[in-house]
Design a protein around this motif. Structure first.
Motif, PDB file in Angstrom:
ATOM      1  N   ILE A  36     -16.401 -22.739  14.330  1.00 21.30           N
ATOM      2  CA  ILE A  36     -16.410 -23.755  15.430  1.00 21.30           C
ATOM      3  C   ILE A  36     -15.180 -23.227  16.354  1.00 21.30           C
ATOM      4  CG2 ILE A  36     -15.629 -26.244  15.657  1.00 21.30           C
ATOM      5  CD1 ILE A  36     -16.637 -26.938  13.132  1.00 21.30           C
ATOM      6  N   ARG A  37     -14.291 -22.700  15.996  1.00 26.12           N
ATOM      7  CA  ARG A  37     -13.119 -22.842  17.081  1.00 26.12           C
ATOM      8  C   ARG A  37     -13.322 -21.550  17.964  1.00 26.12           C
ATOM      9  NH1 ARG A  37      -6.772 -23.383  15.526  1.00 26.12           N
ATOM     10  NH2 ARG A  37      -6.091 -23.358  17.785  1.00 26.12           N
ATOM     11  N   PHE A  38     -13.982 -20.549  17.153  1.00 28.98           N
ATOM     12  CA  PHE A  38     -14.058 -19.212  18.087  1.00 28.98           C
ATOM     13  C   PHE A  38     -15.548 -18.730  18.341  1.00 28.98           C
ATOM     14  CE2 PHE A  38     -10.432 -18.560  15.042  1.00 28.98           C
ATOM     15  CZ  PHE A  38      -9.299 -18.467  16.295  1.00 28.98           C
ATOM     16  N   ARG A  39     -16.449 -19.496  17.937  1.00 27.45           N
ATOM     17  CA  ARG A  39     -18.008 -19.188  18.055  1.00 27.45           C
ATOM     18  C   ARG A  39     -18.353 -19.075  19.833  1.00 27.45           C
ATOM     19  NH1 ARG A  39     -20.319 -24.963  16.197  1.00 27.45           N
ATOM     20  NH2 ARG A  39     -19.678 -26.263  17.985  1.00 27.45           N
ATOM     21  N   GLY A  40     -17.640 -19.790  20.723  1.00 28.87           N
ATOM     22  CA  GLY A  40     -17.927 -19.462  22.110  1.00 28.87           C
ATOM     23  C   GLY A  40     -17.738 -18.100  22.480  1.00 28.87           C
ATOM     24  N   LEU A  82     -12.026 -20.638  28.899  1.00 23.47           N
ATOM     25  CA  LEU A  82     -11.994 -22.082  29.665  1.00 23.47           C
ATOM     26  C   LEU A  82     -12.443 -23.200  29.102  1.00 23.47           C
ATOM     27  CD1 LEU A  82     -12.869 -20.470  33.287  1.00 23.47           C
ATOM     28  CD2 LEU A  82     -10.524 -21.118  32.383  1.00 23.47           C
ATOM     29  N   ALA A  83     -13.960 -22.713  28.189  1.00 27.23           N
ATOM     30  CA  ALA A  83     -14.466 -23.980  27.565  1.00 27.23           C
ATOM     31  C   ALA A  83     -13.410 -24.514  26.642  1.00 27.23           C
ATOM     32  CB  ALA A  83     -15.848 -23.488  27.323  1.00 27.23           C
ATOM     33  N   ASN A  84     -13.046 -23.585  25.757  1.00 29.40           N
ATOM     34  CA  ASN A  84     -12.098 -24.412  24.542  1.00 29.40           C
ATOM     35  C   ASN A  84     -11.072 -25.023  25.135  1.00 29.40           C
ATOM     36  OD1 ASN A  84     -11.741 -24.546  22.036  1.00 29.40           O
ATOM     37  ND2 ASN A  84     -11.593 -22.359  21.596  1.00 29.40           N
ATOM     38  N   SER A 143     -15.658 -29.296  23.992  1.00 29.43           N
ATOM     39  CA  SER A 143     -14.531 -28.961  23.133  1.00 29.43           C
ATOM     40  C   SER A 143     -13.905 -30.230  23.086  1.00 29.43           C
ATOM     41  CB  SER A 143     -13.773 -27.891  23.824  1.00 29.43           C
ATOM     42  OG  SER A 143     -13.271 -28.189  25.026  1.00 29.43           O
ATOM     43  N   ALA A 144     -13.903 -31.229  24.028  1.00 28.62           N
ATOM     44  CA  ALA A 144     -13.366 -32.448  23.808  1.00 28.62           C
ATOM     45  C   ALA A 144     -13.750 -33.292  22.347  1.00 28.62           C
ATOM     46  CB  ALA A 144     -13.475 -33.285  24.963  1.00 28.62           C
ATOM     47  N   PHE A 184      -9.059 -26.541  21.695  1.00 32.37           N
ATOM     48  CA  PHE A 184      -7.832 -26.545  22.504  1.00 32.37           C
ATOM     49  C   PHE A 184      -7.292 -27.511  23.409  1.00 32.37           C
ATOM     50  CE2 PHE A 184      -8.099 -21.962  21.034  1.00 32.37           C
ATOM     51  CZ  PHE A 184      -6.616 -21.601  20.296  1.00 32.37           C
ATOM     52  N   ASN A 185      -8.665 -28.401  23.468  1.00 30.42           N
ATOM     53  CA  ASN A 185      -8.759 -29.315  24.325  1.00 30.42           C
ATOM     54  C   ASN A 185      -8.149 -30.780  23.879  1.00 30.42           C
ATOM     55  OD1 ASN A 185      -9.383 -31.125  26.279  1.00 30.42           O
ATOM     56  ND2 ASN A 185     -11.580 -30.493  26.488  1.00 30.42           N
TER      57      ASN A 185
END
Length: 501
Positions: free
Chosen positions: A43-47, A393-395, A401-402, A408-409
């Motif tokens: 979930i955290r790194f897939r982007g 940026l997205a994370n 990500s919210a 990290f949002n």
């Protein structure tokens, strides 16, 4: 090596023929595919690998990534951030579970010994396959490297002064300013130095307001809370003047920072959203309020009071309340007692505005749970973004990500304009395009007052016993200090210190 198809929809990777795991097994395309698919399931790194549609093994040492769209700059960077993992080792094991068993690796060092809660010792790998590669020349000179564990930083500093270990990264401003005035430093045996690193940009400490909560959804309220921060007072009284205010979400990368008024390129990006953005964004230069650092910043507090009144809050008997009579309260969630040095003065500044505040200090496991459940009003966190920031940026800022607890949002930023700019950012093909879209994004984030940047990312502060040789031109390492990879043990220097003890 890397190559790209003519249509930029396929990325080919060829592995080094000598690449080996520490057990002697060759590193293969199967390992690369295993690693990418594992990251895509996180979930955290897939982007970071969402641009990869599929991975096709072409041979033992060759793999092809089929892409969803044409390859961009942002796609290439993650290839160097995530180490390849050995598929044959992790079969039957869960790589997401913590373990005291050292995993199989392929680098210049291996874990030789682990004493839980005490230390981890690494040893240099004889015959490391990558030793003679040009980028590794002059590196990995220590036979052993040991990291000792100290649960108390004060105890660790005393151990350093007594020479029980060699180097310490000092993160506390008080001790950097006053904690090492000892004879060993006067004699040149104990050295204090800065280690430059430009791998990360952004904000070292940021007050993340939880925009998921109704009271923080009015930008006037968020601006008022921003105005109440007296960074200059904290820096003078508590930080020995050592910090620099982060004036941008990309502090440390001047070409990406929103400075002055929007450029023509930024205006072209922002024009479709003009009705959704504050008018000031186009006509005023964004600046955080600055005080003398002495007494209260009364002008900023008066402006904050007016903004709170505009947004429907009023003071009754010294308490800020809304139309329903509910008081404005703010609770900071914290796992680090050191946060109190920032939060308590801030809460003191909020008190004249009628805002009641407190700190909720919890242990680590509870903090992680509450953070993932978004059960907080505000936290102090770190927005250190790897450079260049496009992939991340997205994370940090995207609406998706919210709602993800592991992102990290922390502020819960969910702004359609921010989302649109991030969508443009990940498709840039030149550095100039990247700079323009980042400046536009930075401008929107700043004028949205979603979070309150405090101090900017700064060089690491290293305190060490002078028993090491160092490269003459460390400044040539533009993005990362050569410590400890490029240092080496100097017998002459070490003997000088030992004799004198």
């Amino acid at each position: 090596g890397l190559s790209v198809s003519n249509d930029k929809r396929t990325l080919f990777i060829r592995l080094h023929p000598e690449a080996r795991w520490h057990d002697g097994v060759p590193i293969t395309a199967r390992d690369v595919k295993f690693t990418v698919e594992l990251i895509q399931s996180s979930i955290r790194f897939r982007g970071y690998f969402s641009w990869v549609q599929s991975a096709e093994i072409l041979s033992e040492r060759e793999i092809a990534f089929r892409l969803h769209s044409e390859l961009t700059i942002s796609n290439v960077f993650p290839l160097s951030w995530f180490p390849i993992m050995p598929a044959h080792y992790w079969e039957g094991r869960d790589p997401t579970r913590a373990s005291l068993e050292p995993p199989l690796a392929s680098g210049p060092y291996r874990v030789a010994e682990v004493r839980q809660g005490r230390y981890v010792r690494y040893e240099r790998v004889p015959g490391y396959w990558g030793r003679d590669i040009a980028v590794n020349k002059g590196r990995f000179n220590f036979d052993q490297i040991r990291y000792d564990v100290y649960r108390d930083a004060t105890v660790a500093r005393e151990a350093l002064r007594k020479g029980l270990f060699d180097a310490w990264l000092e993160r506390d401003d008080r001790y950097w300013a006053t904690g090492y005035d000892i004879p060993a430093r006067d004699k040149g045996w104990l050295v204090m130095d800065y280690l430059d690193h430009r791998e990360e940009i952004g904000v070292n400490r940021v007050i993340a307001l939880n925009n998921r909560r109704e009271r923080f959804q009015d930008p006037r309220v968020r601006e008022a809370l921003t105005l109440a921060v007296d960074f200059e007072w904290e820096n003078r009284v508590l930080r020995f003047g050592l910090l620099d205010r982060a004036m941008s979400n990309f502090a440390g990368a001047p070409s990406l920072e929103a400075r002055g008024l929007p450029s023509e390129g930024e205006l072209a990006l922002l024009a479709p959203f003009r009705e959704q953005l504050p008018k000031r964004l186009f006509t005023e230069v964004f600046e955080f309020p600055q005080s003398t650092g002495i007494g209260r910043n009364r002008a900023s507090l008066e402006r904050a009071r007016a903004l709170l009144a505009e947004s429907g809050w009023r003071i009754e008997d010294g308490v800020l309340v809304n139309d329903a009579g509910e008081p404005f309260e703010i609770e900071f969630l914290s796992v680090d007692g050191a946060d109190q040095r920032t939060v308590l003065p801030y809460l003191g500044a909020l008190k004249p505005l009628g805002i009641t505040g407190r700190i909720r200090l919890v242990e680590a496991a509870q903090f992680v749970h509450l953070r993932q459940e978004f059960d907080y009003d505000a936290i102090i966190t770190q927005n250190d973004i790897p450079a260049p920031p496009i992939v991340f940026l997205a994370n940090f800022f995207h609406s998706q990500s919210a709602s993800e607890g592991q992102s990290f949002n922390a502020s819960g930023i969910a702004d359609p304009v921010v989302d649109a700019l991030i969508a443009k950012a990940v498709k840039v093909t030149t550095e100039e395009e990247m700079a323009t879209v980042c400046r536009a994004l930075d401008r929107v984030l700043l004028w949205g007052f979603y979070q309150i940047p405090l101090d900017a990312i700064a060089p690491f502060r290293l305190v060490y016993w002078d028993k090491f040789g160092r490269p003459e031109r460390e400044d040539l390492a533009v993005y990362k200090s050569p410590f400890p990879d490029g240092w080496w043990y100097d017998d002459t220097k070490a003997a000088r210190i030992e004799i004198s003890k």
